[in-house]
Write an enzyme that holds these catalytic residues in place. Structure first.
Site, PDB file in Angstrom:
ATOM      1  CE  LYS A  41      -4.123  -1.734   2.394  1.00  0.00           C
ATOM      2  NZ  LYS A  41      -4.112  -3.073   1.994  1.00  0.00           N
TER       3      LYS A  41
ATOM      4  CD  GLU B 295      -5.580   5.540   4.209  1.00  0.00           C
ATOM      5  OE1 GLU B 295      -6.720   5.064   4.370  1.00  0.00           O
ATOM      6  OE2 GLU B 295      -4.900   5.337   3.192  1.00  0.00           O
TER       7      GLU B 295
ATOM      8  CG  HIS C 152     -12.639  -6.728   5.472  1.00  0.00           C
ATOM      9  ND1 HIS C 152     -12.745  -5.397   5.158  1.00  0.00           N
ATOM     10  CD2 HIS C 152     -12.436  -6.785   6.800  1.00  0.00           C
ATOM     11  CE1 HIS C 152     -12.581  -4.683   6.258  1.00  0.00           C
ATOM     12  NE2 HIS C 152     -12.396  -5.498   7.266  1.00  0.00           N
TER      13      HIS C 152
ATOM     14  NE  ARG D 131      -8.389 -10.452  -7.182  1.00  0.00           N
ATOM     15  CZ  ARG D 131      -8.209  -9.662  -6.138  1.00  0.00           C
ATOM     16  NH1 ARG D 131      -6.998  -9.235  -5.826  1.00  0.00           N
ATOM     17  NH2 ARG D 131      -9.240  -9.267  -5.404  1.00  0.00           N
TER      18      ARG D 131
HETATM   19  C1  MV4 Z   1     -10.708   2.425   4.954  1.00  0.00           C
HETATM   20  C2  MV4 Z   1     -11.980   2.595   5.559  1.00  0.00           C
HETATM   21  C3  MV4 Z   1     -12.255   3.807   6.110  1.00  0.00           C
HETATM   22  N1  MV4 Z   1     -11.335   4.792   6.100  1.00  0.00           N
HETATM   23  N2  MV4 Z   1      -9.834   3.437   4.957  1.00  0.00           N
HETATM   24  C4  MV4 Z   1     -11.131  -2.243   4.125  1.00  0.00           C
HETATM   25  C5  MV4 Z   1     -10.358  -3.134   3.210  1.00  0.00           C
HETATM   26  C6  MV4 Z   1      -9.271  -2.310   2.620  1.00  0.00           C
HETATM   27  N3  MV4 Z   1      -9.235  -2.534   1.210  1.00  0.00           N
HETATM   28  C7  MV4 Z   1      -9.586  -0.901   2.965  1.00  0.00           C
HETATM   29  N4  MV4 Z   1     -10.713  -0.921   3.846  1.00  0.00           N
HETATM   30  C8  MV4 Z   1     -11.191   0.227   4.396  1.00  0.00           C
HETATM   31  N5  MV4 Z   1     -10.347   1.272   4.382  1.00  0.00           N
HETATM   32  C9  MV4 Z   1     -10.154   4.593   5.536  1.00  0.00           C
HETATM   33  N6  MV4 Z   1      -9.247   5.570   5.557  1.00  0.00           N
HETATM   34  C10 MV4 Z   1     -12.862   1.527   5.536  1.00  0.00           C
HETATM   35  C11 MV4 Z   1     -12.475   0.336   4.966  1.00  0.00           C
HETATM   36  C12 MV4 Z   1     -13.456  -0.704   5.016  1.00  0.00           C
HETATM   37  C13 MV4 Z   1     -14.044  -1.220   3.865  1.00  0.00           C
HETATM   38  C14 MV4 Z   1     -13.667  -0.805   2.602  1.00  0.00           C
HETATM   39  C15 MV4 Z   1     -14.251  -1.311   1.473  1.00  0.00           C
HETATM   40  C16 MV4 Z   1     -15.240  -2.284   1.608  1.00  0.00           C
HETATM   41  C17 MV4 Z   1     -15.619  -2.715   2.830  1.00  0.00           C
HETATM   42  C18 MV4 Z   1     -15.026  -2.198   3.980  1.00  0.00           C
HETATM   43  C19 MV4 Z   1     -15.439  -2.650   5.229  1.00  0.00           C
HETATM   44  C20 MV4 Z   1     -14.860  -2.152   6.337  1.00  0.00           C
HETATM   45  C21 MV4 Z   1     -13.866  -1.186   6.255  1.00  0.00           C
END
Ligand code: MV4
Length: 479
Positions: A115, A199, A234, A291
Site C-alpha cells: 500500500k 489515515e 471484508h 488481477r
Molecule cells: C478504509 C476505511 C475507512 N477509512 N480506509 C477495508 C479493506 C481495505 N481494502 C480498505 N478498507 C477500508 N479502508 C479509511 N481511511 C474503511 C475500509 C473498510 C471497507 C472498505 C471497502 C469495503 C468494505 C469495507 C469494510 C470495512 C472497512
C-alpha cells in the site's frame, strides 16, 4: 497463442476456458487429487494432476505448474484470481521460461502489493487520497501529532495488508500508543513486515471500484464502476454495475483517476482500482488489484465486453479493440456470490454433498458455476460455489430477476448464502440505494432469515389446508 494453461479451479477456471475455446485456443488445466472429478477438469482439453488437496501442495506450486505448461506446450498461463494471480515471482518465472503470463508485469504487481509503494507511485498523478501519512511510521509520538491534526477516529493500516487484514480503528488520542503497538506486532506476525501508516477513518464509506484495461501500446481504457459495498468481514457478497450513486460527472472523474493509477505503474491487462466514496461523494484511492476479479461479470454485461478475451488479446500484443468512447453503459447488472456457508450459523463453511443442484436459467440470467449435483464441496479452498448474475434494462428489473432466480436455484445437502441474497435484494436500504459498507452489520441477523422461513412456512401451511378442504369437499359430494 495456441494453448493456454489455466492455473486455477472452480468457476473461474471454467470462465477463462470458455473464452479460450470461443477464440479457438486449446486449454490445459491443473488439478489436485480432491478435484479429480471437478467440472473444470472435464471442461479442459487436457488436465494434469499436480498434487494433493492443500493449495500449497497443488495450486500454489508455481514451479510445478510451469513444468506442466512446458510439457504440454502451453504458450501462456492464465492465473484466474487468488492462488498465483498476484504473485510477482510467478509472473517473472513465467517470463523466464518463455511463457506468457496473462496479467500485468511483475513490476506492477509488486508496487500494488504494497500500500505504501502504491501511494508513492501515484503521488505525482493527482489522485485523491485519504488524509494520512505517506510513509511507514517509525516515530510514534510524531505519528500521534499527525493523528491529532487529521482528527480522530483514525485508522492504522499495515502496508502489506489486504482485504481488511491488519487494520485498526483508533477512536481517540488515549488509545493511540496501545493500538499502534498492537498493529505493528500484528503486521510483523501476519506479513513479516511491520510497516504501518495512518489515515483518517472514513466512517460510512461505499466501496466503488473501477475496471481498467491497458494494452502494451500505451492505450488505457476504463469500463466504469462496480459497487461492492455489500460485504461481510471484508468478503464481498453482492456487487452491481453501475452504482446507483455516481453522477455522470463523478463517474467520469473516477474513471480518469483510475486510468492515471494504472499509468503510474505501467499497467498491462485487466486491473481494478478501488476507491472509498464518503457521504459527500468525495472519492479516495485505496488500492489496485492486479488481477481479474470475481465480480468482473457485472462489468462485462453492462459494457458488452468479454474481459477475458481482452486479457488474452492484450497478452498476445494486440492493440485494445476499443477506445474510451466505444465503451457505454447498457442496463444494469447484479451479482450474488453463492457460498457454501450457513447464514443462520454465522456464515460458517457448510460442508457436505450437493444432493440436489439445479441452476436457474433464462433471459437476463448468467451463472458462473464450478460445481454439479452429487459433488462434495472440498474444505481446502474458498467455499464459493458459483456467482448468480442477473441483468435488465433497469436496476429494478435486475433486482426482480435476482429474487426470481434465487427461488429457482435449487441446492440441497448443504447450506448456502442464497437465502441471505433474498434478504439483501428485498431490503429497503438496498433497494433504495441508501447503503454503505456497514449494511450487513447494521441490518442482518439470523433472526431475519428465520422470520422469512416462518412466513414461508405459514404460506405453505395455508396452501396445504386449502388443498385439504377442497379434497374433503370432493369426497363429500352426495352419492
Ligand atoms: C478504509 C476505511 C475507512 N477509512 N480506509 C477495508 C479493506 C481495505 N481494502 C480498505 N478498507 C477500508 N479502508 C479509511 N481511511 C474503511 C475500509 C473498510 C471497507 C472498505 C471497502 C469495503 C468494505 C469495507 C469494510 C470495512 C472497512
Amino acid at each position: 497463442m495456441k494453448k493456454i494453461l489455466v492455473a486455477n479451479r472452480g468457476e473461474i477456471a471454467i470462465r477463462v476456458m470458455r473464452t479460450a475455446k470461443k477464440m479457438g485456443i486449446k486449454t490445459v488445466t491443473v488439478y489436485s487429487t480432491i478435484d479429480r472429478h471437478s467440472p473444470h477438469v472435464k471442461y479442459a482439453d487436457e488436465a494434469v494432476l499436480i498434487g494433493e488437496a492443500p493449495s500449497n501442495q497443488s495450486y500454489l506450486l508455481g514451479d510445478k505448474i510451469i513444468e506442466v505448461a512446458k510439457a504440454q506446450n502451453a504458450d501462456a498461463i492464465h492465473p484466474g484470481y487468488g492462488f498465483l494471480s498476484e504473485n510477482a515471482e510467478f509472473a517473472e518465472l513465467c517470463e523466464a521460461n518463455d511463457i506468457i503470463f496473462i496479467g500485468p508485469k511483475s513490476h506492477a504487481i509488486k508496487i500494488m502489493g504494497s500500500k505504501l509503494a502504491a501511494k508513492d507511485a501515484v503521488k505525482a498523478y493527482d489522485i485523491p487520497m485519504v488524509p494520512g501519512t505517506a510513509e511507514a511510521i517509525s516515530d510514534i509520538p510524531e505519528a500521534k501529532e499527525i493523528a491529532k491534526k487529521i482528527g480522530f477516529p483514525i485508522l492504522i493500516k499495515a502496508s502489506a495488508g489486504g482485504g481488511g487484514k491488519g487494520m485498526r480503528i483508533v477512536e481517540n488520542e488515549s488509545q493511540f500508543e496501545s493500538q499502534m503497538d498492537r498493529a505493528i506486532s500484528e503486521a510483523v506476525n501476519a506479513f513479516g513486515d511491520g510497516s504501518v501508516f495512518i489515515e483518517k477513518y472514513v466512517t460510512s464509506p461505499r466501496h466503488i471500484e473501477i475496471q481498467v484495461m491497458a494494452d502494451t501500446h500505451g492505450n488505457y481504457i476504463h469500463l466504469f464502476e462496480r459497487e461492492c459495498s455489500i460485504q461481510r468481514r471484508h468478503q464481498k457478497v453482492v456487487e452491481e454495475a453501475p452504482s446507483s450513486v455516481l453522477t455522470p460527472k463523478l463517474r467520469h472523474e473516477m474513471g480518469e483517476a483510475a486510468i492515471r493509477v494504472a499509468k503510474a505503474c505501467d499497467y498491462i491487462g485487466a486491473g481494478t482500482v478501488e476507491f472509498l466514496l464518503d457521504d459527500d461523494l468525495n472519492f479516495y484511492f485505496l488500492e489496485m488489484n492486479t488481477r481479474l476479479q470475481v465480480e468482473h461479470p457485472v462489468s462485462e454485461i453492462i459494457t458488452k465486453t468479454d474481459l477475458v478475451e481482452l486479457q488474452i488479446r492484450v497478452a498476445r500484443g494486440e492493440v485494445l479493440p476499443y477506445t474510451q468512447d466505444d465503451i457505454k453503459i447498457h442496463g444494469h447488472a447484479m451479482e450474488l456470490r453463492v457460498y457454501a456457508e450457513d447464514p443462520l450459523n454465522d456464515f460458517l463453511p457448510s460442508v457436505g454433498t450437493l444432493e440436489t443442484y439445479t441452476m436457474p436459467q433464462g433471459e437476463g440470467i448468467r451463472v458462473d458455476n464450478g460445481f454439479e449435483q452429487g459433488m462434495d464441496i472440498p474444505i481446502y479452498y474458498d467455499p464459493m460455489i458459483s456467482k448468480l448474475i442477473t441483468f435488465g434494462k433497469t436496476r429494478d428489473e435486475a433486482m426482480s430477476l435476482m429474487l426470481e432466480a434465487i427461488d429457482n436455484y435449487h441446492i440441497e445437502g448443504i447450506e448456502t448464502t442464497l437465502p441471505f441474497g433474498t434478504f439483501v435484494f428485498e431490503h429497503d436500504a438496498f433497494r433504495s440505494g441508501h447503503f454503505d459498507t456497514h449494511f450487513v452489520k447494521k441490518y442482518y441477523s439470523a433472526e431475519h432469515l428465520l422470520e422469512q422461513h416462518k412466513k414461508e412456512a405459514r404460506i405453505a401451511a395455508l396452501i396445504a389446508v386449502n388443498a385439504y378442504v377442497k379434497a374433503q369437499k370432493l369426497l363429500r359430494v352426495p352419492q
